[in-house]
Design a protein around this motif. Structure first.
Motif, PDB file in Angstrom:
ATOM      1  N   ARG A  49       3.465   6.041  -5.489  1.00 52.79           N
ATOM      2  CA  ARG A  49       3.374   6.212  -6.944  1.00 52.79           C
ATOM      3  C   ARG A  49       2.245   7.169  -7.335  1.00 52.79           C
ATOM      4  O   ARG A  49       2.307   7.804  -8.384  1.00 52.79           O
ATOM      5  CB  ARG A  49       3.192   4.854  -7.621  1.00 52.79           C
ATOM      6  CG  ARG A  49       4.485   4.037  -7.645  1.00 52.79           C
ATOM      7  CD  ARG A  49       4.389   2.779  -8.483  1.00 52.79           C
ATOM      8  NE  ARG A  49       3.761   1.697  -7.746  1.00 52.79           N
ATOM      9  CZ  ARG A  49       2.591   1.177  -8.040  1.00 52.79           C
ATOM     10  NH1 ARG A  49       1.879   1.663  -9.052  1.00 52.79           N
ATOM     11  NH2 ARG A  49       2.090   0.178  -7.345  1.00 52.79           N
ATOM     12  N   ARG A  50       1.216   7.270  -6.474  1.00 53.89           N
ATOM     13  CA  ARG A  50       0.095   8.154  -6.781  1.00 53.89           C
ATOM     14  C   ARG A  50       0.305   9.586  -6.274  1.00 53.89           C
ATOM     15  O   ARG A  50      -0.474  10.467  -6.580  1.00 53.89           O
ATOM     16  CB  ARG A  50      -1.185   7.592  -6.163  1.00 53.89           C
ATOM     17  CG  ARG A  50      -1.690   6.346  -6.879  1.00 53.89           C
ATOM     18  CD  ARG A  50      -3.051   5.945  -6.351  1.00 53.89           C
ATOM     19  NE  ARG A  50      -3.626   4.849  -7.116  1.00 53.89           N
ATOM     20  CZ  ARG A  50      -4.840   4.338  -6.908  1.00 53.89           C
ATOM     21  NH1 ARG A  50      -5.589   4.834  -5.935  1.00 53.89           N
ATOM     22  NH2 ARG A  50      -5.290   3.343  -7.640  1.00 53.89           N
TER      23      ARG A  50
ATOM     24  N   SER B 159       4.912  17.047  -7.506  1.00 53.10           N
ATOM     25  CA  SER B 159       5.331  18.286  -6.853  1.00 53.10           C
ATOM     26  C   SER B 159       5.237  18.210  -5.327  1.00 53.10           C
ATOM     27  O   SER B 159       5.702  19.109  -4.624  1.00 53.10           O
ATOM     28  CB  SER B 159       4.482  19.456  -7.353  1.00 53.10           C
ATOM     29  OG  SER B 159       3.110  19.228  -7.047  1.00 53.10           O
ATOM     30  N   ASP B 160       4.632  17.127  -4.816  1.00 55.26           N
ATOM     31  CA  ASP B 160       4.459  16.995  -3.373  1.00 55.26           C
ATOM     32  C   ASP B 160       5.683  16.285  -2.777  1.00 55.26           C
ATOM     33  O   ASP B 160       5.662  15.088  -2.488  1.00 55.26           O
ATOM     34  CB  ASP B 160       3.180  16.209  -3.076  1.00 55.26           C
ATOM     35  CG  ASP B 160       2.809  16.247  -1.599  1.00 55.26           C
ATOM     36  OD1 ASP B 160       3.612  16.766  -0.804  1.00 55.26           O
ATOM     37  OD2 ASP B 160       1.719  15.754  -1.255  1.00 55.26           O
TER      38      ASP B 160
ATOM     39  N   ILE C 198       7.960  11.191   2.947  1.00 56.50           N
ATOM     40  CA  ILE C 198       7.349  10.385   4.013  1.00 56.50           C
ATOM     41  C   ILE C 198       7.142   8.948   3.553  1.00 56.50           C
ATOM     42  O   ILE C 198       7.483   7.995   4.269  1.00 56.50           O
ATOM     43  CB  ILE C 198       6.013  11.012   4.449  1.00 56.50           C
ATOM     44  CG1 ILE C 198       6.271  12.334   5.185  1.00 56.50           C
ATOM     45  CG2 ILE C 198       5.231  10.048   5.351  1.00 56.50           C
ATOM     46  CD1 ILE C 198       5.012  13.113   5.498  1.00 56.50           C
ATOM     47  N   PHE C 199       6.599   8.766   2.357  1.00 53.37           N
ATOM     48  CA  PHE C 199       6.353   7.414   1.851  1.00 53.37           C
ATOM     49  C   PHE C 199       7.669   6.647   1.667  1.00 53.37           C
ATOM     50  O   PHE C 199       7.753   5.452   1.970  1.00 53.37           O
ATOM     51  CB  PHE C 199       5.579   7.463   0.539  1.00 53.37           C
ATOM     52  CG  PHE C 199       4.165   7.947   0.687  1.00 53.37           C
ATOM     53  CD1 PHE C 199       3.406   7.570   1.784  1.00 53.37           C
ATOM     54  CD2 PHE C 199       3.581   8.772  -0.265  1.00 53.37           C
ATOM     55  CE1 PHE C 199       2.096   8.010   1.929  1.00 53.37           C
ATOM     56  CE2 PHE C 199       2.281   9.226  -0.126  1.00 53.37           C
ATOM     57  CZ  PHE C 199       1.531   8.846   0.977  1.00 53.37           C
ATOM     58  N   SER C 200       8.684   7.328   1.174  1.00 49.40           N
ATOM     59  CA  SER C 200       9.984   6.674   0.970  1.00 49.40           C
ATOM     60  C   SER C 200      10.590   6.258   2.307  1.00 49.40           C
ATOM     61  O   SER C 200      11.186   5.177   2.424  1.00 49.40           O
ATOM     62  CB  SER C 200      10.942   7.611   0.227  1.00 49.40           C
ATOM     63  OG  SER C 200      10.500   7.843  -1.082  1.00 49.40           O
TER      64      SER C 200
ATOM     65  N   TYR D 134       0.824  -1.213   0.000  1.00 47.11           N
ATOM     66  CA  TYR D 134       0.000   0.000   0.000  1.00 47.11           C
ATOM     67  C   TYR D 134       0.860   1.265   0.000  1.00 47.11           C
ATOM     68  O   TYR D 134       0.512   2.263  -0.640  1.00 47.11           O
ATOM     69  CB  TYR D 134      -0.950   0.000   1.200  1.00 47.11           C
ATOM     70  CG  TYR D 134      -2.171  -0.856   0.999  1.00 47.11           C
ATOM     71  CD1 TYR D 134      -3.034  -0.621  -0.070  1.00 47.11           C
ATOM     72  CD2 TYR D 134      -2.486  -1.890   1.872  1.00 47.11           C
ATOM     73  CE1 TYR D 134      -4.170  -1.399  -0.262  1.00 47.11           C
ATOM     74  CE2 TYR D 134      -3.618  -2.682   1.684  1.00 47.11           C
ATOM     75  CZ  TYR D 134      -4.455  -2.433   0.614  1.00 47.11           C
ATOM     76  OH  TYR D 134      -5.569  -3.208   0.411  1.00 47.11           O
ATOM     77  N   ILE D 135       1.956   1.227   0.716  1.00 47.16           N
ATOM     78  CA  ILE D 135       2.858   2.388   0.738  1.00 47.16           C
ATOM     79  C   ILE D 135       3.407   2.654  -0.661  1.00 47.16           C
ATOM     80  O   ILE D 135       3.483   3.805  -1.120  1.00 47.16           O
ATOM     81  CB  ILE D 135       4.012   2.161   1.730  1.00 47.16           C
ATOM     82  CG1 ILE D 135       3.500   2.210   3.164  1.00 47.16           C
ATOM     83  CG2 ILE D 135       5.122   3.191   1.533  1.00 47.16           C
ATOM     84  CD1 ILE D 135       2.909   3.545   3.555  1.00 47.16           C
ATOM     85  N   ASP D 136       3.780   1.590  -1.353  1.00 48.82           N
ATOM     86  CA  ASP D 136       4.297   1.756  -2.718  1.00 48.82           C
ATOM     87  C   ASP D 136       3.228   2.341  -3.635  1.00 48.82           C
ATOM     88  O   ASP D 136       3.513   3.204  -4.481  1.00 48.82           O
ATOM     89  CB  ASP D 136       4.783   0.404  -3.248  1.00 48.82           C
ATOM     90  CG  ASP D 136       5.421   0.523  -4.614  1.00 48.82           C
ATOM     91  OD1 ASP D 136       6.402   1.285  -4.760  1.00 48.82           O
ATOM     92  OD2 ASP D 136       4.933  -0.129  -5.564  1.00 48.82           O
ATOM     93  N   LEU D 137       1.973   1.876  -3.453  1.00 49.97           N
ATOM     94  CA  LEU D 137       0.873   2.400  -4.259  1.00 49.97           C
ATOM     95  C   LEU D 137       0.658   3.890  -3.989  1.00 49.97           C
ATOM     96  O   LEU D 137       0.518   4.694  -4.925  1.00 49.97           O
ATOM     97  CB  LEU D 137      -0.409   1.618  -3.942  1.00 49.97           C
ATOM     98  CG  LEU D 137      -1.679   2.071  -4.674  1.00 49.97           C
ATOM     99  CD1 LEU D 137      -1.526   1.893  -6.180  1.00 49.97           C
ATOM    100  CD2 LEU D 137      -2.892   1.280  -4.159  1.00 49.97           C
ATOM    101  N   LEU D 138       0.659   4.273  -2.716  1.00 49.73           N
ATOM    102  CA  LEU D 138       0.472   5.682  -2.360  1.00 49.73           C
ATOM    103  C   LEU D 138       1.635   6.540  -2.860  1.00 49.73           C
ATOM    104  O   LEU D 138       1.435   7.671  -3.317  1.00 49.73           O
ATOM    105  CB  LEU D 138       0.346   5.821  -0.840  1.00 49.73           C
ATOM    106  CG  LEU D 138      -0.931   5.262  -0.209  1.00 49.73           C
ATOM    107  CD1 LEU D 138      -0.834   5.263   1.309  1.00 49.73           C
ATOM    108  CD2 LEU D 138      -2.146   6.074  -0.657  1.00 49.73           C
TER     109      LEU D 138
END
Length: 232
Positions: free
Chosen positions: A20-21, A25-26, A32-34, A14-18
Motif C-alpha cells: 500500500r505504501r 508508478s513503481d 513483487i509484493f502482490s 507487513y507485505i500488505d503494508l509495504l
C-alpha cells in the motif's frame, strides 16, 4: 497450526503494508509484493488443510447426530452460488432422510468435492443428486461434465498431495479429496469415484441414514431438546 499461522499472518500483514505504501508508478515493486502476498495466501490455505487433515486423523470427540441432508446441500450450494456466480448448479432428487454423522465433517467433505468440480471443470454445470438407495443409507452424488479423471490417475486421487498430470496450471494442494475421504470415513460412510460415467467426473458419498426420518422430524426433536433445556 498456531505456530505456523502466526508468522504467516505477520508476514502477510507487513507485505500488505509495504504494497500500500509503494509508489503508484513503481510497477515492479507492486508486482513483487502482490506475488509474495499471493504465495503467502496459498501457503496459509495449505497450512489450514494440513491442520484439518491432522484433526480428522485424530480421535477427538465428535458430535454424531442426525442432520437433514437436503439442508446441508442447500447451504453449501447457496454459498458457492455467491462465490462463483458463473457456475450453474443443478440440485435434484432432494431426499427427506437425515444422515447420522458429524455435520461439520460431512460439510467439509462435500464442500471440497464441489470446489474441485468448480476448479477442474470450468464452464460445466455441477449436479448434486441425493437419493436413498435402500433403507438406512443416503447417498449424495456430485457430477460435472468436465475433462474427467484419466484411468491412470484414478487409483491415486485420494492420496495426499496427489495432483494428476492433466491439472495444467490450476493451483491446488492435492489435499481436498484426501480430506473429503477421511471425513466421510470418520462418519462410517464411504466416498468413491464412479468409474461408470462416460463423460466428466462423478463422486458418490454414502452415509448411514436415520430410519424413517424426515427433516421435520429432526426439527421437532431439536425443538424438544431446546424446550427440555429451558425447563431445566
Amino acid at each position: 497450526g498456531h505456530e505456523l499461522r502466526t508468522p504467516l499472518t505477520i508476514v502477510l500483514g507487513y507485505i500488505d503494508l509495504l504494497r500500500r505504501r509503494a509508489s503508484a508508478s513503481d510497477e515492479r515493486s507492486k508486482f513483487i509484493f502482490s506475488s509474495i502476498a499471493s504465495e503467502g495466501q496459498r501457503m496459509r490455505t495449505l497450512v489450514d488443510n494440513l491442520v484439518l487433515l491432522a484433526k480428522l486423523e485424530g480421535d477427538d470427540t465428535r458430535l454424531i447426530e442426525p442432520f437433514a441432508v437436503g439442508e446441508l446441500i442447500a447451504e453449501i450450494v447457496d454459498l458457492r452460488r455467491g462465490l462463483a456466480p458463473g457456475v450453474h448448479f443443478d440440485i435434484s432428487g432432494e431426499v427427506t432422510a437425515n444422515a447420522i454423522a458429524d455435520r461439520t465433517e460431512v460439510y467439509e467433505a462435500l464442500a471440497n468435492i464441489i470446489d474441485n468440480a468448480i476448479k477442474y471443470a470450468p464452464g460445466s454445470a455441477i449436479r448434486v443428486e441425493s437419493s436413498v438407495p435402500h433403507d438406512g443409507i443416503v447417498e449424495i452424488a456430485i457430477a460435472d461434465d468436465g475433462p474427467g479423471i484419466p484411468p491412470e490417475d484414478r487409483e491415486a486421487i485420494f492420496e495426499r498431495f496427489f495432483r494428476g498430470a492433466t491439472r495444467g496450471e490450476i493451483e491446488g494442494s492435492g489435499l481436498g479429496l484426501a480430506i473429503a475421504k477421511r471425513a466421510v470415513e470418520r462418519a462410517g460412510g464411504t466416498l468413491r469415484l464412479d468409474t461408470s460415467v462416460a463423460r466428466g467426473t462423478r463422486f458418490v458419498i454414502a452415509l448411514r441414514a436415520e430410519r424413517n426420518s424426515t427433516p421435520a422430524t429432526l426439527s421437532s426433536r431439536a425443538a424438544s431438546r431446546d424446550s427440555d433445556a429451558l425447563a431445566r
